[in-house]
Write a protein that holds these residues in place. Structure first.
Motif: not given
Length: 359
Positions: A180-184
């Motif tokens: 979720p942090k890198e949205k990957q």
């Protein structure tokens, strides 16, 4: 009840649901994982449960689903319930075919089995020749070169079905998770942990009725569809390559044909080995498990791990991989069903197998 978050495909939070009728999650080590949600239409944020939005069950974002289907059958003066279905992020891989390069009949890869799997994903989802085929936000985890040296080829097979076939053959699993942090979306191969009584590296996990961690059980041992000899090649030269496993003569000999149009002896042998794996003897335990008694689910053991099952009344001890789990969440708490060994073929999978043979 666990809270369910709703995200859009760009990983933006749309809402959170903590009041629903039931949530069911079927996780599979080799194949696609699926979910089903039942919720009253009048509940908050049900308007955001639309196709291609994402739902998140766990705080660590390990179980993320893609909404593919919803249906509603309203009855006047009754509690109206919406049914939502979909697959986990593994479904992103299911959307693609393995397409060979121009002027090539097949896409071929040799190397470690993890390398081969990630090659097929990379060529058809990430570094695609056609930019419209690229799966947005999908990245591939670092290759750790797990598995044995191998070679596989494919031409217009469904990508997830081919990965499932490779993994069932070599014993590796696979998953797509969300960062979720890198949205990957992260594609990776999974290696089983050995938690059986035959090793001394990890604390063993044993399912046994007198441990009070089994609620109910179903055991199947079957050779109805088993084969132990394969003739591999074309019908003109199949007798040149004959492979067998176990007792393969006289009374117990059962034969099958693996059709492959190739002059490569190693490739013909490989197709035969895959066919024998497909038709091996079925041994399966399905257990309803107490997920917090003796051993804790997802802490002491998880999907894909090798564990020991003992049933004294059946006189069976089986060291086997957890190939499928079914988690059900509702107002009564959480229930867990685990399948060890081989999953029982469904009518749908049999139809797909027939389609392959026709093609």
């Amino acid at each position: 009840m666990k809270s369910i978050r709703i995200l859009d495909k760009d990983i933006n939070l749309l809402g959170e649901i903590d009041n629903y009728e039931e949530f069911k999650l079927n996780r599979r080590f080799f194949g696609l994982s699926e979910f089903e949600l039942k919720i009253k239409v009048s509940n908050l944020h049900t308007d955001k449960l639309i196709t291609n939005n994402l739902i998140v069950l766990d705080k660590d974002y390990k179980n993320v689903g893609i909404i593919l289907h919803k249906e509603f059958n309203g009855v006047e003066n009754k509690s109206d319930v919406l049914l939502v279905k979909g697959v986990t992020l593994k479904g992103l891989i299911n959307r693609k075919l393995i397409i060979p390069d121009i002027n090539q009949s097949y896409e071929m890869c040799k190397g470690k089995q993890e390398t081969i799997i990630k090659h097929f994903v990379n060529k058809n989802c990430v570094k695609t020749v056609d930019p419209f085929r690229k799966t947005g936000r999908l990245v591939i985890a670092e290759d750790k070169f797990r598995g044995n040296d191998d070679s596989w080829r494919s031409s217009y097979d469904n990508l997830s079905e081919k990965i499932k076939e490779i993994c069932e053959y070599c014993g590796l699993g696979w998953d797509v998770t969300l960062n979720p942090k890198e949205k990957q979306f992260i594609f990776d191969v999974i290696e089983s942990k050995d938690l059986t009584i035959n090793q001394n590296v990890n604390p063993p996990v044993i399912f046994r009725s007198d441990f009070n961690n089994i609620v109910s059980r179903n055991y199947i041992e079957s050779i109805i569809n088993a084969k132990n000899v394969v003739y591999s090649g074309t019908k003109d030269d199949a007798s040149k390559i004959v492979l067998s496993t176990g007792e393969s003569s006289g009374f117990e000999r059962t034969e099958v044909f693996a059709s492959i149009n190739s002059d490569d002896i190693e490739e013909i042998k490989k197709e035969g080995q895959v066919k024998l794996k497909e038709f091996e003897e079925l041994k399966s335990f399905e257990l309803d498990i107490n997920a917090t008694n003796t051993f804790i689910y997802k802490k002491d053991y998880d999907l894909g791990d090798l564990v020991t099952i003992q049933d004294r009344s059946l006189r069976v001890t089986m060291n086997s991989k957890i190939v499928e789990t079914e988690e059900v969440y509702n107002k009564n708490g959480m229930s867990l069903k685990i399948t060890f060994g081989s999953t029982i073929p469904t009518i749908l999978t049999k139809i797909k197998d027939l389609e392959k043979k026709v093609i």
